[in-house]
Scaffold this active site. Structure first.
Site, PDB file in Angstrom:
ATOM      1  N   CYS A   2      36.380  46.347  55.965  1.00 39.92           N
ATOM      2  CA  CYS A   2      35.678  46.447  57.232  1.00 39.92           C
ATOM      3  C   CYS A   2      36.636  46.890  58.345  1.00 39.92           C
ATOM      4  O   CYS A   2      37.763  46.434  58.416  1.00 39.92           O
ATOM      5  CB  CYS A   2      35.019  45.143  57.664  1.00 39.92           C
ATOM      6  N   ARG A  27      38.503  51.814  55.663  1.00 39.70           N
ATOM      7  CA  ARG A  27      38.502  50.378  55.389  1.00 39.70           C
ATOM      8  C   ARG A  27      37.187  49.903  54.770  1.00 39.70           C
ATOM      9  O   ARG A  27      37.079  48.751  54.344  1.00 39.70           O
ATOM     10  CB  ARG A  27      38.741  49.600  56.693  1.00 39.70           C
ATOM     11  N   TRP A  73      32.610  47.000  54.564  1.00 39.10           N
ATOM     12  CA  TRP A  73      32.807  46.911  53.116  1.00 39.10           C
ATOM     13  C   TRP A  73      32.113  45.614  52.721  1.00 39.10           C
ATOM     14  O   TRP A  73      32.543  44.522  53.102  1.00 39.10           O
ATOM     15  CB  TRP A  73      34.296  46.874  52.777  1.00 39.10           C
ATOM     16  N   ASN A  99      35.223  40.992  60.538  1.00 39.33           N
ATOM     17  CA  ASN A  99      35.949  41.455  59.346  1.00 39.33           C
ATOM     18  C   ASN A  99      36.551  40.219  58.717  1.00 39.33           C
ATOM     19  O   ASN A  99      37.343  39.519  59.346  1.00 39.33           O
ATOM     20  CB  ASN A  99      37.048  42.437  59.771  1.00 39.33           C
ATOM     21  N   GLY A 100      36.163  39.930  57.461  1.00 43.21           N
ATOM     22  CA  GLY A 100      36.688  38.742  56.785  1.00 43.21           C
ATOM     23  C   GLY A 100      35.591  38.046  56.012  1.00 43.21           C
ATOM     24  O   GLY A 100      34.528  38.631  55.768  1.00 43.21           O
ATOM     25  N   GLU A 484      50.322  53.472  36.997  1.00 42.97           N
ATOM     26  CA  GLU A 484      49.925  54.005  38.300  1.00 42.97           C
ATOM     27  C   GLU A 484      49.084  55.278  38.131  1.00 42.97           C
ATOM     28  O   GLU A 484      48.086  55.474  38.827  1.00 42.97           O
ATOM     29  CB  GLU A 484      51.176  54.265  39.150  1.00 42.97           C
ATOM     30  N   LYS A 488      45.245  55.735  39.448  1.00 38.71           N
ATOM     31  CA  LYS A 488      44.822  56.843  40.331  1.00 38.71           C
ATOM     32  C   LYS A 488      43.604  57.542  39.738  1.00 38.71           C
ATOM     33  O   LYS A 488      42.656  57.850  40.443  1.00 38.71           O
ATOM     34  CB  LYS A 488      45.942  57.869  40.544  1.00 38.71           C
ATOM     35  N   GLU A 491      40.434  55.363  40.068  1.00 43.94           N
ATOM     36  CA  GLU A 491      39.967  55.242  41.459  1.00 43.94           C
ATOM     37  C   GLU A 491      39.273  56.501  41.953  1.00 43.94           C
ATOM     38  O   GLU A 491      38.267  56.435  42.648  1.00 43.94           O
ATOM     39  CB  GLU A 491      41.169  55.032  42.401  1.00 43.94           C
ATOM     40  N   HIS A 507      49.657  49.043  18.591  1.00 40.84           N
ATOM     41  CA  HIS A 507      49.107  47.688  18.463  1.00 40.84           C
ATOM     42  C   HIS A 507      47.645  47.635  18.907  1.00 40.84           C
ATOM     43  O   HIS A 507      47.148  46.553  19.204  1.00 40.84           O
ATOM     44  CB  HIS A 507      49.961  46.698  19.262  1.00 40.84           C
ATOM     45  N   LYS A 606      40.465  50.426  51.780  1.00 39.76           N
ATOM     46  CA  LYS A 606      41.908  50.637  51.838  1.00 39.76           C
ATOM     47  C   LYS A 606      42.690  49.331  51.816  1.00 39.76           C
ATOM     48  O   LYS A 606      43.629  49.173  51.067  1.00 39.76           O
ATOM     49  CB  LYS A 606      42.242  51.429  53.098  1.00 39.76           C
TER      50      LYS A 606
HETATM   51  O1  M6R Z   1      48.072  47.339  51.146  1.00 40.67           O
HETATM   52  P1  M6R Z   1      48.549  46.881  49.819  1.00 40.67           P
HETATM   53  O2  M6R Z   1      49.690  47.672  49.284  1.00 40.67           O
HETATM   54  O3  M6R Z   1      48.854  45.410  49.789  1.00 40.67           O
HETATM   55  O4  M6R Z   1      47.325  47.131  48.857  1.00 40.67           O
HETATM   56  C1  M6R Z   1      47.362  46.765  47.518  1.00 40.67           C
HETATM   57  C2  M6R Z   1      46.235  47.391  46.759  1.00 40.67           C
HETATM   58  O5  M6R Z   1      45.003  47.015  47.295  1.00 40.67           O
HETATM   59  C3  M6R Z   1      46.317  48.922  46.760  1.00 40.67           C
HETATM   60  O6  M6R Z   1      47.534  49.363  46.250  1.00 40.67           O
HETATM   61  C4  M6R Z   1      45.179  49.514  45.913  1.00 40.67           C
HETATM   62  O7  M6R Z   1      45.370  49.201  44.569  1.00 40.67           O
HETATM   63  C5  M6R Z   1      45.074  51.012  46.139  1.00 40.67           C
HETATM   64  N1  M6R Z   1      43.707  51.397  46.193  1.00 40.67           N
HETATM   65  C6  M6R Z   1      45.732  51.793  45.058  1.00 40.67           C
HETATM   66  O8  M6R Z   1      45.565  53.160  45.208  1.00 40.67           O
END
Ligand code: M6R
Length: 611
Positions: A2, A27, A73, A99-100, A484, A488, A491, A507, A606
Site C-alpha cells: 500500500c 507498492r 495491496w 498501510n499495515g 535468484e 526473477k 515473478e 536427488h 515492492k
Molecule cells: O526490501 P527487501 O529487500 O527487504 O525486500 C525483500 C523481498 O520482499 C524482495 O527481495 C522480493 O523478493 C522482490 N520482489 C524480489 O524481486
C-alpha cells in the site's frame, strides 16, 4: 504494501496526490482512491490501477486544498471498489487511509457491531476508523485525543492519515511499523510512504517514528508521542533527484534498473574502495571493527532477493573471514525462538528497509543483546534506524517490483564488508585481497560489456517464452544466483521455475527433465567447472534444453549447451555480480515478450510491510 499520499496547502490537492499515487503504485495496485476535503468530504475509489481511478473521476468535483490518497495491496478483503481506501467512518465525517494490518480487528469489530456500527467493507481499516469515531463520540473529545486513545488498543502495524469534515485545515497521521515521510514546503505539507511523491516539491523531510502522531496544518507540523508529549521534528535533507524515479527513455523501470547497474555498482564502490592504497573505507564497519571481526557467529536475516544476497555473503564471509555464518529467512527466524548470544552479529539485508519480518527479526535479536548491522538501500528507512550500525547500498530508488540493481549493490557492500573484516583479521592472503579489490573495481566496466549482448538475450527470451517450467542450477557462489534467476523468472513471467544446487539435481529434480524443459546453468569459471560440465552432460543425455551463463572463452560449455549467455571473466567471488544480470534480462524480456507488466507483476508489492 500500500502506498499513501496526502497533501495540505495552497495547491490543488488532487493533482499532487494523483501524481504521488502513480509514483507509489509499485507498492500495490489492487485499487486506488482519494478523499478531498473542501466544504464537502468527497471520496472517489476504484478497483485496479491508479489510471483507472484517474479516468473514473473525469468531470467530478475535485477542488480541494487538503486530501489523502491510497494505492492498495489487498490484505483484508478482496480487491474491489468497496474495499478500496479511503474509507469513510459510519457517520461520514471522517475519512482515512491505512498501510499495515490491524491484527486485533476482529475483536474490535465485534465490540463495534454490538454497539450497532454498520460496516460497508471487509477491511481492518474501516474497523479502526469506526473505532476511532466511536471513541471520539463517546468521549466528546478531539480527533487527536480519540486517536491517541484508540491506538493504545490497537495491535498491529499502521500508517494512517485522517481527514475530519469540520476541520479542512488539518491532517492527522500516526505511525507504527509502516513508513511515513512528511515533506515540508512553504506553507504546505506533503505526506507519503516514501520520498518519491515529495521530491519535486521539497527536499526537507521528517521521517515519522513509531508511536508518533503528527498534526499537520499548512504551516505547522506538530509531532507528539502517544503520551501527548511534543517531540521536536528532526528535519533531514533528501539526497534524491527527480530523474532517479523516472523511466528515462526506457519502457519499463525494471529494464532501466538492469541497465543502470554499471553506475549503481560504481556508486556503491565510490569513496569506499581504493585499490592503489589497498583500503576499504566504510565508517559503519570501521567504527565497529572489533565487534565484527571478533564475532563468534554472524547471522544474516533477510527475505526474497535480499536473502539470496545473504547466501552469497555467507560463502564469502566464511571463506575470507573464517567466521561461521547462518542465513535465515526473517519470517522463520522471528518466530522460532533462535539461540542468540550477546556478541552475535546480525546482518539485516533489505532494499526497502521496511520489510516487516526483517524488522521484527532484528528487533527480537537486538533485545537479546545481538549487534545489528543493516545493509539497506533506502536512506532513513526503519531498518537503517533500528540497526546499531550499517552501510547503505547507494543503488538509488528501485521502482520495479522485481529487485535487480539493489541485489548487485547488496553484493558489492557485503563483499566490501567481508574483505574489510578479513583484512583486519589477517584471515585472507594479501595477494588474494588485493586481487579481489582490483576485480571489484573492474566490475562496472564488465557489466557495461555484458549488457552489449542484451539483444541476444532478448532473442533467447523470445525462444523460450512458451516454456511451462524452468530449472536453474549452479554450484558454490553460483547456486544463490540460480535461486535468484528462478525467482526473477517466476515473478516476472509467471513461469514456474526452481533453483537448485546443481549436484542436488540427481536427488529429485532430474525427474522433471525432458525435451521441453529449459535448464539454465549458472556455469561461470570457478573451482567446480568440471563438475558443472558433467551436470550439463547429464541434462543433455536426457534431452533437456541447456541454456548456460558462461565465462567468455568457455569452449567446452559452448560446445555442449543449446544456448549460451556470456559474461566477462572474473574471480569466482565476484562472478555473481555479472552472472545474475543475463538472468535478470532474460526474465524481463520474457515477461515483455508475453505482454506482461514487468514493473508490476500480479499479486506482488515492492515492500512487504505486513508479515
Ligand atoms: O526490501 P527487501 O529487500 O527487504 O525486500 C525483500 C523481498 O520482499 C524482495 O527481495 C522480493 O523478493 C522482490 N520482489 C524480489 O524481486
Amino acid at each position: 504494501m500500500c502506498g499513501i499520499v496526502a497533501y495540505i496547502g495552497p495547491r490543488e490537492a488532487y493533482p499532487v496526490i494523483l501524481k504521488g499515487l502513480k509514483r507509489l503504485e509499485y507498492r500495490g495496485y489492487d485499487s486506488a482512491g482519494v478523499a478531498l476535503l473542501d466544504r464537502e468530504l468527497k471520496v472517489y475509489r476504484k478497483q485496479g490501477r491508479v489510471a483507472g481511478l484517474e479516468e473514473s473521476v473525469i468531470g467530478k468535483d475535485l477542488h480541494a486544498h487538503a486530501g489523502i490518497g491510497h494505492t492498495r495491496w489487498a490484505t483484508h478483503g478482496e480487491p474491489s471498489d468497496r474495499n478500496a481506501h479511503p474509507h469513510l467512518s459510519a457517520s461520514g465525517r471522517l475519512a482515512m487511509i491505512h498501510n499495515g494490518i490491524i491484527e486485533n480487528y476482529a475483536q474490535l469489530k465485534n465490540e463495534l457491531v454490538k454497539k450497532g456500527y454498520p460496516f460497508k467493507s471487509d477491511t481492518d481499516t474501516e474497523v479502526l476508523l469506526n473505532f476511532i469515531e466511536y471513541i471520539q463520540d463517546n468521549n466528546h473529545c478531539s480527533l487527536e485525543e480519540a486517536l491517541r486513545i484508540a491506538l493504545k488498543r490497537v495491535v498491529g502495524a499502521y500508517v494512517i492519515v485522517l481527514l475530519e469534515k469540520d476541520h479542512p485545515d488539518t491532517l492527522i497521521a500516526a505511525r507504527k511499523g509502516s513508513p511515513l515521510v512528511i515533506g515540508i514546503g512553504k506553507g504546505e505539507h506533503f505526506l507519503a510512504s516514501d520520498a518519491s511523491p515529495i521530491i519535486e516539491y521539497t527536499k526537507e523531510v521528517v521521517y515519522v517514528n513509531d508511536y508518533e502522531l503528527a498534526i499537520i496544518k499548512c504551516d505547522e507540523l506538530i509531532l507528539k508521542n502517544l503520551g501527548n508529549e511534543k517531540i521536536t521534528p528532526y528535519i533531514q535533507k533528501l539526497d534524491l533527484e527527480l530523474t532517479a524515479i523516472e523511466k528515462g527513455g526506457y519502457d519499463h523501470f525494471m529494464l532501466k534498473e538492469i541497465f543502470e547497474q554499471p553506475d549503481t555498482v560504481f556508486d556503491c564502490l565510490r569513496g569506499r574502495l581504493d585499490v592503489g592504497k589497498g583500503t576499504i573505507t566504510m565508517a559503519g564497519v570501521q567504527n565497529h571493527l572489533d565487534k565484527l571481526s571478533q564475532a563468534k557467529r554472524i547471522i544474516i536475516v533477510a527475505c526474497g532477493t535480499s536473502w539470496h544476497a545473504g547466501l552469497i555473503a555467507e560463502y564469502v564471509l566464511e571463506e575470507c573471514c573464517r567466521i561461521p555464518v547462518e542465513v535465515e529467512y526473517a519470517s522463520e527466524f522471528r518466530y522460532r525462538n533462535p539461540v542468540i548470544h550477546p556478541g552475535d552479529v546480525i546482518i539485516a539485508i533489505s532494499q526497502s528497509g521496511e520489510t516487516a519480518d526483517t524488522i521484527v527479526a532484528i528487533e527480537n535479536a537486538k533485545e537479546q543483546g545481538a549487534f545489528i548491522f543493516g545493509v539497506v538501500n533506502v536512506v532513513g528507512s526503519s531498518i537503517s534506524r533500528i540497526s546499531h550500525a550499517g552501510a547503505y547500498t547507494h543503488a538509488g530508488p528501485e521502482i520495479g517490483v522485481a529487485s535487480t540493481k539493489a541485489f548487485t549493490a547488496q553484493l558489492v557492500v557485503l563483499l566490501l564488508i567481508a574483505l574489510k573484516i578479513a583484512f583486519e583479521k589477517r584471515s585472507i592472503p594479501e595477494d588474494r585481497y588485493m586481487k579481489l579489490l582490483a576485480e571489484l573495481q573492474s566490475i562496472p566496466e564488465k557489466i557495461k560489456e555484458l549488457l552489449r549482448s542484451a539483444d541476444h538475450i532478448r532473442n533467447l527470451a523470445e525462444k523460450y517464452k512458451d516454456a511451462r517450467d524452468a530449472l536453474y542450477l549452479g554450484r558454490g557462489y553460483s547456486f544463490p544466483v540460480a535461486l535468484e534467476g528462478a525467482l526473477k523468472l517466476k515473478e516476472i513471467s509467471y513461469i514456474h521455475a526452481e533453483g537448485y544446487p546443481a549436484a542436488e539435481m540427481k536427488h529429485g529434480p532430474i525427474a522433471l527433465v525432458d525435451e521441453n524443459l529449459p535448464v539454465l546453468f549458472v556455469a561461470t569459471r570457478d573451482a567446480y567447472h568440471e563438475k558443472i560440465v558433467s551436470n550439463i552432460q547429464e541434462i543433455k543425455a536426457r534431452k533437456g534444453k541447456v541454456v548456460a551463463v558462461i565465462s567468455e572463452g568457455d569452449e567446452i560449455i559452448t560446445g555442449l549447451a543449446d544456448d549460451i549467455m556470456m559474461v566477462p571473466v572474473t574471480d569466482e567471488m565476484t562472478a555473481p555480480l555479472l552472472s545474475v544480470i543475463p538472468l535478470q534480462l532474460f526474465a524481463c524480456y520474457l515477461g515483455m515478450a508475453k505482454g506482461l507488466d514487468v514493473d508490476k507483476p500480479r499479486n506482488l508489492a515492492k515492500s512487504v510491510t505486513v508479515e
